[in-house]
Enzyme design. Structure first.
Site, short mmCIF file in Angstrom:
data_model
loop_
_atom_site.label_atom_id
_atom_site.label_comp_id
_atom_site.label_asym_id
_atom_site.label_seq_id
_atom_site.Cartn_x
_atom_site.Cartn_y
_atom_site.Cartn_z
N ARG A 238 -79.95 61.16 -76.91
CA ARG A 238 -78.77 60.47 -77.40
C ARG A 238 -78.38 60.99 -78.78
NH1 ARG A 238 -79.38 54.02 -76.49
NH2 ARG A 238 -78.72 53.98 -78.68
N ARG B 202 -74.86 41.05 -82.88
CA ARG B 202 -75.60 41.88 -83.83
C ARG B 202 -75.27 41.51 -85.27
NH1 ARG B 202 -76.62 46.65 -80.55
NH2 ARG B 202 -77.73 48.20 -81.73
N ARG C 47 -87.19 59.60 -76.68
CA ARG C 47 -86.36 59.07 -75.59
C ARG C 47 -85.49 60.17 -74.99
NH1 ARG C 47 -82.77 53.86 -76.55
NH2 ARG C 47 -81.99 55.05 -78.32
N LYS D 290 -85.49 46.92 -75.58
CA LYS D 290 -84.59 45.89 -75.05
C LYS D 290 -83.93 46.35 -73.75
CE LYS D 290 -81.98 45.98 -78.73
NZ LYS D 290 -82.65 47.07 -79.49
N ARG E 264 -79.82 53.27 -88.58
CA ARG E 264 -79.82 52.14 -87.63
C ARG E 264 -80.85 51.08 -88.05
NH1 ARG E 264 -80.77 55.51 -82.46
NH2 ARG E 264 -80.89 53.56 -81.32
P1 AP5 Z 1 -85.10 51.39 -74.97
O1 AP5 Z 1 -85.36 50.41 -73.89
O2 AP5 Z 1 -84.05 52.44 -74.76
O3 AP5 Z 1 -84.88 50.63 -76.38
P2 AP5 Z 1 -83.70 49.73 -76.91
O4 AP5 Z 1 -84.31 48.60 -77.67
O5 AP5 Z 1 -82.75 49.39 -75.80
O6 AP5 Z 1 -83.06 50.74 -77.92
P3 AP5 Z 1 -81.57 51.19 -78.22
O7 AP5 Z 1 -81.69 52.40 -79.11
O8 AP5 Z 1 -80.78 51.38 -76.96
O9 AP5 Z 1 -81.06 49.99 -79.00
P4 AP5 Z 1 -80.00 49.99 -80.05
O10 AP5 Z 1 -79.93 48.56 -80.31
O11 AP5 Z 1 -80.19 50.86 -81.23
O12 AP5 Z 1 -78.77 50.71 -79.32
P5 AP5 Z 1 -77.52 50.18 -78.52
O13 AP5 Z 1 -77.36 51.05 -77.35
O14 AP5 Z 1 -77.58 48.70 -78.33
O15 AP5 Z 1 -86.51 52.11 -75.30
C1 AP5 Z 1 -86.61 53.16 -76.28
C2 AP5 Z 1 -87.61 54.23 -75.79
O16 AP5 Z 1 -88.91 53.65 -75.73
C3 AP5 Z 1 -87.32 54.77 -74.37
O17 AP5 Z 1 -87.62 56.12 -74.34
C4 AP5 Z 1 -88.27 53.96 -73.46
O18 AP5 Z 1 -88.64 54.71 -72.32
C5 AP5 Z 1 -89.46 53.71 -74.40
N1 AP5 Z 1 -90.13 52.43 -74.17
C6 AP5 Z 1 -89.56 51.24 -73.87
N2 AP5 Z 1 -90.50 50.28 -73.78
C7 AP5 Z 1 -91.69 50.88 -74.05
C8 AP5 Z 1 -93.04 50.41 -74.13
N3 AP5 Z 1 -93.35 49.12 -73.93
N4 AP5 Z 1 -94.02 51.30 -74.44
C9 AP5 Z 1 -93.71 52.61 -74.66
N5 AP5 Z 1 -92.46 53.12 -74.59
C10 AP5 Z 1 -91.45 52.25 -74.30
O19 AP5 Z 1 -76.36 50.42 -79.56
C11 AP5 Z 1 -75.95 51.73 -79.91
C12 AP5 Z 1 -74.80 51.64 -80.92
O20 AP5 Z 1 -73.67 50.98 -80.33
C13 AP5 Z 1 -75.06 50.86 -82.21
O21 AP5 Z 1 -75.75 51.65 -83.16
C14 AP5 Z 1 -73.63 50.49 -82.62
O22 AP5 Z 1 -72.97 51.60 -83.20
C15 AP5 Z 1 -72.98 50.20 -81.31
N6 AP5 Z 1 -73.11 48.77 -80.92
C16 AP5 Z 1 -73.79 48.27 -79.84
N7 AP5 Z 1 -73.72 46.94 -79.81
C17 AP5 Z 1 -72.97 46.57 -80.89
C18 AP5 Z 1 -72.58 45.31 -81.40
N8 AP5 Z 1 -72.94 44.14 -80.83
N9 AP5 Z 1 -71.84 45.30 -82.54
C19 AP5 Z 1 -71.45 46.45 -83.14
N10 AP5 Z 1 -71.82 47.67 -82.71
C20 AP5 Z 1 -72.58 47.74 -81.60
#
Ligand code: AP5
Length: 208
Positions: free
Chosen positions: A155, A88, A122, A13, A166
């Site tokens: 991370r 979420r 990552r 994402k 997660r």
């Molecule tokens: P990446 O693009 O980083 O993936 P992502 O879907 O953004 O993953 P995240 O881990 O950032 O999502 P998340 O939802 O768990 O975390 P968030 O930061 O929102 O890609 C992943 C890897 O794959 C990278 O190495 C990339 O290079 C590679 N890649 C990408 N596309 C590819 C492809 N097509 N082919 C091959 N490789 C590829 O949230 C973190 C924390 O914050 C949560 O756990 C929670 O505690 C809190 N939080 C955030 N939002 C909320 C909310 N709304 N409510 C409550 N708590 C929240």
């Protein structure tokens, strides 16, 4: 164009949102990035949420909703925005309806074994948030950021234990949003499995 990017952790994402935001000239609003920035800067909010993020649990709804509401009050969203990682939970999605209208919700789908591979490989440049993958999107020099040459880190929530939690949290609390937005006719599905360029092509073809 007001978009929500939905999908399991590690589906790509953030990678797709930052590319689309740059192409369209609209802000990429990632609640995860906002929380991490606060943790890095040692703010009160950062201190409050650090242990929650490390474990992979969700930050309480009221706090997250207020944060997004404030962010969407800023002037740079007038031509559209991408919400990455928000909403979420159903209460977050219901709250969002009171202060923003959404044109489409993009659901990125990926099997669990691919998610684990992506998250465990990552690497991130902490100051800028630039994201790499040791196999799929490696930096030019291993372990170093392409732009600054600074160290890349893993991370805190990309540990095996946190990834498992997660995924569990995603299934229980976030997956119900798929039906919520499908019923509103807003959901577009994108297979996040192929290489980034192909995923991006499918994403742009699905935009309203
Ligand atoms: P990446 O693009 O980083 O993936 P992502 O879907 O953004 O993953 P995240 O881990 O950032 O999502 P998340 O939802 O768990 O975390 P968030 O930061 O929102 O890609 C992943 C890897 O794959 C990278 O190495 C990339 O290079 C590679 N890649 C990408 N596309 C590819 C492809 N097509 N082919 C091959 N490789 C590829 O949230 C973190 C924390 O914050 C949560 O756990 C929670 O505690 C809190 N939080 C955030 N939002 C909320 C909310 N709304 N409510 C409550 N708590 C929240």
């Amino acid at each position: 164009m007001n978009l929500i990017f939905l999908g399991p952790p590690g589906a790509g994402k953030g990678t797709m949102a930052s590319r689309l935001a740059q192409d369209k000239g609209i802000p990429h609003i990632s609640t995860g990035d906002i929380f991490r920035e606060n943790i890095n800067n040692g703010t009160d909010l950062g201190k409050k949420v650090k242990s929650i993020l490390d474990s992979g649990d969700l930050v309480p709804d009221e706090l997250t909703v207020e944060l997004v509401k404030d962010r969407l009050n800023q002037g740079d969203v007038s031509n559209g925005f991408i919400l990455d990682g928000f909403p979420r939970t159903i209460p977050q999605a219901e709250a969002l309806e009171d202060f923003a209208s959404i044109d489409a919700v993009i659901l990125f789908t990926l099997p669990d074994e691919e998610i684990v591979k992506r998250l465990s490989g990552r690497r991130v440049h902490k100051p800028s948030g630039r994201t790499y993958h040791i196999l799929f999107s490696p930096p030019k020099v291993p372990g170093k950021d392409d732009v600054t040459g600074e160290e890349l880190i893993q991370r805190g929530d990309d540990s095996e234990e946190s990834i498992r939690n997660r995924l569990d949290v995603y299934r229980k609390q976030t997956q119900p949003l798929v039906d919520f937005y499908r019923k509103k006719n807003l959901l577009k599905e994108v297979d996040a499995g192929p290489a980034p360029d192909e995923v991006y092509e499918k994403l742009t073809a699905n935009l309203p």
